[in-house]
Design a protein around this motif. Structure first.
Motif: not given
Length: 505
Positions: A266-273, A289-293, A378-391
């Motif tokens: 929820n913060s990547q698109t606007n990250s200044p870094e 993104n399957q790192f969490i899986l 982090t999975p906190v704030g992420a959206s999932f489709s099955g085991s796939n995250a949107d980070n």
């Protein structure tokens, strides 16, 4: 409009080099040709998006990322007592015992040269378009993406074939090109591409994200120059500083409030870094993104209320954990010891006892609680489709520019004070205690703390020579210097006898 690089198909009327530089099977996308396509920038971008898609796999959990992390003191994937995760090819890399038949490095080669082949096809098609004079910036962007692929090939295998055409003549297969020549090719391509690409200050940042800018190119050049002595035998610290200064002086980047901001969905698109990244949107079938899986313990399903059971694969060592001071916020990204829910209550196993993560004891048959975890995405704030995250996948961050400049300055010994300030700027962001002095060992350790699991560690350890001289769990002897590059996969040499195996293999 945000570019979902995984969603836009490559629309080409020519064959691409789809598997490796010696695999001549053709793969055709559509029936359009350069003569009737690329009338607009949007049409051209549809093809360039395919190169981004291929390159993103290098930074995802695919084999190129794995071989950048396997063999280091921060990444381990033990076989489990249940029978899962055992892979001899991976274990051989972890123990620095790779041979030309290694399946993992063989797949990584195919992945990387597929990206290069895709780029060759797109570049050739763009340059043949009647509208090519209006596509200068996009052609430069495509060449920068191809250069990135060659950077990984050079870093992993050193001496590789240099191919810049979409089709290879089966009667004239490419020969091995020396590492120093590949370095010069990449450098030349990037310097020319940067001239025609926009700066981050010349685009609408949120709309242009995550496409490469001049600063993306300068960042890769800085990384190359930092490792130039490894790649060519000649150090180029001053050039590394100059490239870092181009990024710094653009004023387009600064450190985010916390490291985790760069990896939270929820913060990547606007990250200044973030200087370079790759988008993921599994709900729209646009990457995942399957790192969490793959990384988290199975009981993290309960801890984070996940819609799947993590596979408990990727882990890290005690050596990595021990680098962090207790007040260092980056330590919070590692899971170790007694585990709790987010509210602090004990995370219980089926037997009613609290889950306690311990270091891996058995590389071949580890128990489920063996292996510390790195919560990079982090999975906190992420959206999932099955085991796939949107980070989104992170490729380059501004903190790398600061630490790259610091190291180059320190090695030149022309401004130790500025180098120390740059390192402390990165440390202070994470509440780590400021340093009073620097050494090369301190700089290496700081890079390890900041960039754990971002694909830098193997390259850093080789530059600092700890890859060869240090020992850690399951890597108990010194490593021969020739193992600083991987062997060219035997299947590639079998397919193309013109290739020459790297020394020592």
């Amino acid at each position: 409009m945000k570019l979902y690089i995984h969603k836009i198909a490559i629309i080409l009327g020519l064959a691409i080099l789809a598997v490796s530089c010696t695999d001549l099977d053709e793969e055709t996308f559509g029936s359009l040709s350069p003569e009737n396509f690329y009338n607009t920038e949007e049409e051209a971008l549809a093809s360039v998006a395919g190169i981004y898609q291929q390159l993103s796999y290098v930074q995802s959990i695919g084999d190129p990322w794995r071989i950048a992390e396997f063999g280091t003191d921060e990444f381990i994937v033990p076989g489990r007592a249940s029978g899962g995760w055992f892979d001899q090819s991976n274990i051989d890399i972890m123990r620095h015992q790779v041979d030309p038949a290694n399946a993992t490095t063989g797949r990584a080669w195919k992945n990387i040269f597929q990206e290069i082949g895709t780029a060759n096809a797109v570049i050739e098609s763009l340059e043949q378009s009647p509208n090519s004079e209006n596509l200068t910036a996009i052609i430069a962007e495509a060449k920068a993406l191809r250069a990135y692929g060659y950077f990984y090939a050079m870093d992993f295998w050193g001496n590789v074939p240099l191919v810049t055409v979409a089709r290879i003549d089966p009667n004239d297969l490419p020969q091995t090109t020396s590492r120093s020549e590949i370095f010069s090719f990449i450098e030349s391509e990037l310097l020319v591409a940067a001239e025609d690409m926009p700066s981050v200050n010349e685009v609408n940042r949120s709309d242009y994200y995550p496409r490469f800018t001049k600063e993306s190119v300068y960042s890769l050049l800085a990384m190359m120059y930092l490792n130039a002595e490894v790649y060519t035998g000649t150090p180029q610290w001053q050039k590394a500083i100059e490239m870092c200064d181009k990024v710094i002086n653009s004023g387009g980047y600064h450190l985010s409030g916390e490291v985790i901001d760069n990896f939270a969905s929820n913060s990547q698109t606007n990250s200044p870094e973030l200087i370079s990244a790759f988008t993921n949107d599994p709900i729209s079938n646009a990457g995942n993104n399957q790192f969490i899986l793959y990384a988290q313990n199975a009981l993290d399903q309960l801890k984070y209320n996940l819609p799947f059971v993590p596979a408990n694969g990727y882990s890290t060592y005690q050596e990595a954990l021990d680098r962090y001071g207790d007040n260092d916020a980056r330590k919070e990204l590692l899971e170790y010891g007694p585990q709790t829910y987010l509210n602090g209550e004990p995370l219980l196993m089926d037997n009613g006892e609290q889950l306690v993560l311990i270091p891996v004891q058995d590389l071949v048959s580890a128990e489920d609680n063996e292996g510390y975890k790195v919560l990079k995405y982090t999975p906190v704030g992420a959206s999932f489709s099955g085991s796939n995250a949107d980070n989104d996948y992170v490729l380059t961050r501004y903190s790398d520019i600061l630490l790259t400049k610091a190291e180059a300055l320190f090695r030149l010994n022309n401004n130790a004070t500025e180098a120390l300030n740059l390192v402390n700027e990165v440390r202070n962001r994470s509440n780590a205690t400021s340093l009073n002095v620097l050494s090369l060992d301190i700089i290496e350790e700081e890079r390890a703390r900041e960039f754990i699991w971002e694909g830098h560690r193997r390259r850093d350890m080789i530059r600092f020579e700890s890859y060869f001289n240090d020992t850690w769990a399951f890597k108990t002897t010194q490593t021969e210097e020739y193992r600083g590059i991987y062997p060219i996969p035997q299947e590639q040499i079998t397919a193309n006898p013109n290739l020459t195996q790297n020394p020592g293999y």
